[in-house]
Design a protein around this motif. Sequence first.
Motif, PDB file in Angstrom:
ATOM      1  N   TRP A  45       0.816  -1.205   0.000  1.00 15.18           N
ATOM      2  CA  TRP A  45       0.000   0.000   0.000  1.00 15.18           C
ATOM      3  C   TRP A  45       0.854   1.261   0.000  1.00 15.18           C
ATOM      4  CZ3 TRP A  45      -4.245  -1.412   4.121  1.00 15.18           C
ATOM      5  CH2 TRP A  45      -5.089  -2.387   3.575  1.00 15.18           C
ATOM      6  N   PHE A  69       0.611   3.873  -2.897  1.00 14.76           N
ATOM      7  CA  PHE A  69       0.212   5.239  -2.547  1.00 14.76           C
ATOM      8  C   PHE A  69       1.210   6.256  -3.105  1.00 14.76           C
ATOM      9  CE2 PHE A  69       0.240   8.926   0.302  1.00 14.76           C
ATOM     10  CZ  PHE A  69      -1.092   9.289   0.266  1.00 14.76           C
ATOM     11  N   ASP A  75       0.873   6.363  -6.845  1.00 14.15           N
ATOM     12  CA  ASP A  75      -0.390   7.010  -7.201  1.00 14.15           C
ATOM     13  C   ASP A  75      -0.263   8.523  -7.073  1.00 14.15           C
ATOM     14  OD1 ASP A  75      -3.223   6.908  -7.906  1.00 14.15           O
ATOM     15  OD2 ASP A  75      -3.622   7.443  -5.810  1.00 14.15           O
ATOM     16  N   TYR A 119      -2.525   3.366 -12.304  1.00 13.46           N
ATOM     17  CA  TYR A 119      -2.778   2.381 -11.257  1.00 13.46           C
ATOM     18  C   TYR A 119      -2.340   0.970 -11.632  1.00 13.46           C
ATOM     19  CZ  TYR A 119      -6.992   0.621 -13.590  1.00 13.46           C
ATOM     20  OH  TYR A 119      -7.854   0.046 -14.483  1.00 13.46           O
ATOM     21  N   MET A 155      -7.013   4.035  -4.371  1.00 12.06           N
ATOM     22  CA  MET A 155      -6.535   3.483  -3.100  1.00 12.06           C
ATOM     23  C   MET A 155      -7.580   2.574  -2.460  1.00 12.06           C
ATOM     24  SD  MET A 155      -3.647   3.583  -1.578  1.00 12.06           S
ATOM     25  CE  MET A 155      -3.329   2.294  -0.405  1.00 12.06           C
ATOM     26  N   LYS A 194      -7.476  -0.628  -4.280  1.00 12.73           N
ATOM     27  CA  LYS A 194      -6.276  -1.389  -3.919  1.00 12.73           C
ATOM     28  C   LYS A 194      -6.503  -2.140  -2.612  1.00 12.73           C
ATOM     29  CE  LYS A 194      -2.329  -2.836  -4.526  1.00 12.73           C
ATOM     30  NZ  LYS A 194      -2.574  -4.057  -5.264  1.00 12.73           N
TER      31      LYS A 194
END
Length: 128
Positions: A24, A28, A31, A37, A102, A105
């Motif tokens: 993550w 992040f 992103d 993505y 996010m 994800k």
Amino acid sequence: MKKNNIKEFLLYLVVGGIATVTEWALFFIMDKCYIHYAIATVIAYLLSTFVNWLAGRLLVFKESYGSFLKEILSIYVASIVGLLLNLVIMWLAVDCLCFKEMFSKIAATAIVFFYNFLVRKLLIYKEQ
């Protein structure tokens, strides 16, 4: 479920947590740098797979029933299926359902987590 299986699963939750935070965080950052993505998912997933393997070997699956090379190749082959599942879920969530990247994800990670545990437990680290 056997007591040992429950213990392994709970330890794998810790391992999964470590790998998830890695994935993550990488996603992040990418992103926020406007990396698409799908590309961010691939890079974050592949790097977190290594973290998952390392933490899993140290905490959960301490015995390997083959060579190191066979083990790491097995992990990455299994992870390719997980990555494909991840990408399909991301595509459905982001492009079809218009969810934020996010959030998508997080949902994809949760779903693929169970696949990853079962593959490792039943195929890669099964007792001979």
